[in-house]
Design a protein around this motif. Structure first.
Motif, PDB file in Angstrom:
ATOM      1  N   TYR A 110       0.820  -1.218   0.000  1.00 48.19           N
ATOM      2  CA  TYR A 110       0.000   0.000   0.000  1.00 48.19           C
ATOM      3  C   TYR A 110       0.853   1.268   0.000  1.00 48.19           C
ATOM      4  CZ  TYR A 110      -4.079  -2.918   1.122  1.00 48.19           C
ATOM      5  OH  TYR A 110      -5.085  -3.842   1.096  1.00 48.19           O
ATOM      6  N   LEU A 115      -1.143   6.998  -2.197  1.00 42.78           N
ATOM      7  CA  LEU A 115      -2.527   7.444  -2.052  1.00 42.78           C
ATOM      8  C   LEU A 115      -3.220   7.491  -3.407  1.00 42.78           C
ATOM      9  CD1 LEU A 115      -2.453  10.501   0.401  1.00 42.78           C
ATOM     10  CD2 LEU A 115      -3.409   8.241   0.844  1.00 42.78           C
ATOM     11  N   LEU A 116      -4.482   7.063  -3.414  1.00 40.76           N
ATOM     12  CA  LEU A 116      -5.347   7.150  -4.587  1.00 40.76           C
ATOM     13  C   LEU A 116      -4.895   6.307  -5.769  1.00 40.76           C
ATOM     14  CD1 LEU A 116      -6.102  10.993  -4.544  1.00 40.76           C
ATOM     15  CD2 LEU A 116      -7.409   9.162  -3.474  1.00 40.76           C
ATOM     16  N   HIS A 117      -3.913   5.392  -5.540  1.00 42.53           N
ATOM     17  CA  HIS A 117      -3.535   4.479  -6.609  1.00 42.53           C
ATOM     18  C   HIS A 117      -4.074   3.098  -6.308  1.00 42.53           C
ATOM     19  CE1 HIS A 117      -0.845   7.066  -8.928  1.00 42.53           C
ATOM     20  NE2 HIS A 117      -0.657   7.671  -7.759  1.00 42.53           N
ATOM     21  N   ARG A 118      -4.583   2.477  -7.330  1.00 43.55           N
ATOM     22  CA  ARG A 118      -5.187   1.156  -7.123  1.00 43.55           C
ATOM     23  C   ARG A 118      -4.122   0.071  -7.110  1.00 43.55           C
ATOM     24  NH1 ARG A 118     -10.700   0.831  -8.067  1.00 43.55           N
ATOM     25  NH2 ARG A 118     -10.475  -1.380  -8.513  1.00 43.55           N
TER      26      ARG A 118
ATOM     27  N   VAL B 146     -17.582   7.185  -2.119  1.00 44.77           N
ATOM     28  CA  VAL B 146     -16.463   7.388  -3.051  1.00 44.77           C
ATOM     29  C   VAL B 146     -15.163   7.609  -2.276  1.00 44.77           C
ATOM     30  CG1 VAL B 146     -15.498   9.011  -4.738  1.00 44.77           C
ATOM     31  CG2 VAL B 146     -17.850   8.215  -4.980  1.00 44.77           C
ATOM     32  N   LEU B 147     -15.215   8.436  -1.238  1.00 43.66           N
ATOM     33  CA  LEU B 147     -14.001   8.703  -0.463  1.00 43.66           C
ATOM     34  C   LEU B 147     -13.530   7.470   0.307  1.00 43.66           C
ATOM     35  CD1 LEU B 147     -14.677  12.329   0.763  1.00 43.66           C
ATOM     36  CD2 LEU B 147     -13.003  11.584  -0.924  1.00 43.66           C
ATOM     37  N   VAL B 149     -13.896   4.405  -0.626  1.00 42.11           N
ATOM     38  CA  VAL B 149     -13.256   3.519  -1.600  1.00 42.11           C
ATOM     39  C   VAL B 149     -11.874   4.070  -1.967  1.00 42.11           C
ATOM     40  CG1 VAL B 149     -13.405   2.622  -3.967  1.00 42.11           C
ATOM     41  CG2 VAL B 149     -15.418   2.579  -2.480  1.00 42.11           C
ATOM     42  N   ALA B 150     -11.802   5.394  -2.145  1.00 48.78           N
ATOM     43  CA  ALA B 150     -10.529   6.011  -2.542  1.00 48.78           C
ATOM     44  C   ALA B 150      -9.447   5.785  -1.490  1.00 48.78           C
ATOM     45  CB  ALA B 150     -10.731   7.503  -2.799  1.00 48.78           C
ATOM     46  N   PHE B 151      -9.800   5.857  -0.219  1.00 48.62           N
ATOM     47  CA  PHE B 151      -8.795   5.714   0.843  1.00 48.62           C
ATOM     48  C   PHE B 151      -8.868   4.346   1.518  1.00 48.62           C
ATOM     49  CE2 PHE B 151      -9.311  10.314   0.433  1.00 48.62           C
ATOM     50  CZ  PHE B 151      -7.985  10.687   0.308  1.00 48.62           C
TER      51      PHE B 151
END
Lengths: 257, 267
Positions: A110, A115-118, B146-147, B149-151
């Protein structure tokens, strides 16, 4: 002091001091760790060795002194993926936590992902590879809480490996693990150090075991009382010179905690 | 009266819409709160939201919005007090819980608000859900999902092992703050459905039930979602037909499922 020729210092600790409130826990600590080193930080309970580890990792801020990781001051250090961390298991881990071995090791990806990357297939491949390296690939769908202490510890090593670090810090990794499993565990660490040239920093109160395994020893008792090879340490320790008190008790008795 | 005639009543459709959105969000936030031993934060924020409602009633603002604002601000204050370590974590919660309840009572007595309206806010009633409420719940609900899921991966790591997460470079402080703000938003959105006093149940019980099944993290969330949605939908229908309190019915259904799961795990 080291046999290795191109020894580059990747961790430099200089004049570090730390207090909890009015109590001085650590003072005047300076030493370096070179690439490929296997350092055992030893000391009795309450000697401040875990505190020192936490300072080196940026989890606690030193009162004075500096830490450099890979040549950068800790305050400006951003390449955290180079650092792997295996915390003291007993205090940091909830046996009822609903996570499979695969999910736990994936956490090691992780930070590098950001951050914000899948998470991608590449991350899952690294998880499988790390589990293979510690011999736990068959357990990947088991719940972490259902494994034995020794197996859990291997999974936490795999989590650190999944981040593809250059150095791994381990805090009392063998607490609560039986003698035989401990042997296998140290063999695994040796393999990682020798085959992958991973730098290892191991905090332990089990002096007997650590002196057999590591390349260098740093003895901590509120300050740095020695930094030498295990051979030199064993020659001196008969005289109780190093800690000045109950070294014998410490070596044979396994502390709970 | 046949089943379909139910949908001729606008309020029950609005109640179902709002209820289902809340039922989806609550376990998503609940799993992190439960696993971090923060279950009481939900309860504290719920009491804070009552003070927010009182402010709304007094000033003539939509109570859902004033509750939202108050809860979010209080959640930031709670997180700050907790991290400052000047008071114990539970003491910080007790300060906020009783303090906001006191404030709510004083403000409500000023607004002469001790009427059926207050009863609905305390225990939930889908009859009070307006279409403006549904729009607020839907809009903010989507933002929270949405948030989350994003974090998601950062929240998972920080929940499992905060120190290791920090060493791996995850901004743990930001993630902790986001979690408590999301919790505050979820609490405010849940008021019309289950009422202030039962919000913690909505957030906690489906997750605790799913945890008994001992599954992976993702499977635990899926089960919690299922329990939550089932209880909320069944609760809304049952309360309508039997003329019961919606919030109370939903929570009793959740507890019945919890009991059934516990019993089946023992055997």
């Amino acid at each position: 002091m080291s046999k290795q020729h191109e020894s580059v210092n990747i961790i430099e600790v200089k004049d570090v001091a730390f207090s909890f409130g009015a109590e001085k826990v650590l003072h005047d600590i300076s030493f370096d760790i070179h690439r490929g080193d296997y350092l055992g930080i030893i000391g009795p309970n309450g000697s401040g060795k875990t505190t020192l580890l936490k300072i080196m990792l940026g989890l606690l801020r030193p009162e004075s002194g500096t830490i450099k990781l890979f040549g950068k001051d800790l305050k400006n250090f951003r390449e955290w993926s180079k650092i792997g961390y295996v915390p003291q298991k007993a205090t940091n881990f909830d046996a009822h936590f609903p996570a499979t071995v695969h999910e736990v090791v994936l956490m090691g990806r992780y930070g590098s992902r950001g951050l914000l990357h899948r998470i991608t297939g590449h991350d899952h491949n690294l998880v499988r590879k790390s589990l293979e390296q510690v011999g736990m690939q068959e357990y990947q769908h088991r719940l972490i809480g259902d494994l034995s202490g020794g197996q859990q510890q291997r999974v936490f090593i795999a989590r650190a490996l999944a981040g593809q670090p250059e150095v791994i810090f381990l805090d009392e990794p063998t607490t609560g693990i039986d003698e035989k499993t401990q042997g296998e565990f140290y063999a695994l660490l040796k393999k990682l150090n020798e085959d992958l040239n991973l730098t290892l920093v191991l905090v332990s109160h089990d002096i007997a075991m650590v002196t057999k395994e590591v390349m260098h020893i740093a003895c901590i008792d509120r300050t740095l009382v020695c930094h030498m090879s295990p051979e030199e340490y064993l020659k001196e320790s008969h005289s109780e010179k190093i800690f000045g008190h109950d070294v014998k008790v410490m070596t044979h008795h396994r502390h709970k905690k | 009266m046949n089943f379909l005639s139910l949908f001729q009543y606008g309020f029950i459709v609005r109640g179902l819409e709002a209820g289902m959105i809340v039922a989806i969000i609550a376990p998503l936030i609940g799993i992190f709160l439960v696993l971090r031993r923060y279950s009481l934060i939900a309860d504290t924020l719920a009491h804070v939201s009552l003070a927010g409602i009182a402010i709304g009633l007094l000033l003539g603002v939509n109570p859902a919005l004033s509750a939202l604002g108050t809860t979010v601000i209080a959640s930031l204050g709670m997180e700050r007090l907790r991290t400052s370590k000047r008071v114990y974590g539970e003491s910080a919660l007790a300060l906020f819980l009783s303090g906001s309840l006191a404030l709510a009572i004083v403000l409500l007595s000023l607004a002469k608000g001790f009427n059926t309206n207050l009863f609905n806010y305390l225990f939930g009633s889908i009859v009070t859900v307006t279409s403006a409420d549904v729009r607020i719940i839907a809009g903010l609900g989507v933002v929270v999902i949405v948030l989350l899921v994003a974090f998601f991966k950062e929240l998972v790591y920080v929940t499992f092992d905060e120190d290791a997460a920090k060493v791996s470079g995850i901004p743990t402080r930001l993630i902790n703050t986001l979690l408590i703000v999301f919790a505050a938003v979820t609490v405010s959105l849940s008021i019309p459905i289950v009422g202030v006093l039962l919000i913690a149940a909505l957030i906690v019980i489906p997750v605790v039930t799913a945890l008994q099944l001992r599954k992976s993290f993702l499977a635990t969330i899926v089960y919690a979602e299922f329990f939550s949605l089932f209880s909320v939908i069944a609760g809304i229908f049952a309360s309508f037909y039997l003329n019961l309190s919606t919030g109370g019915t939903i929570v009793l259904i959740m507890l019945a499922i919890f009991g059934a799961v516990m019993a089946s795990r023992k055997g």
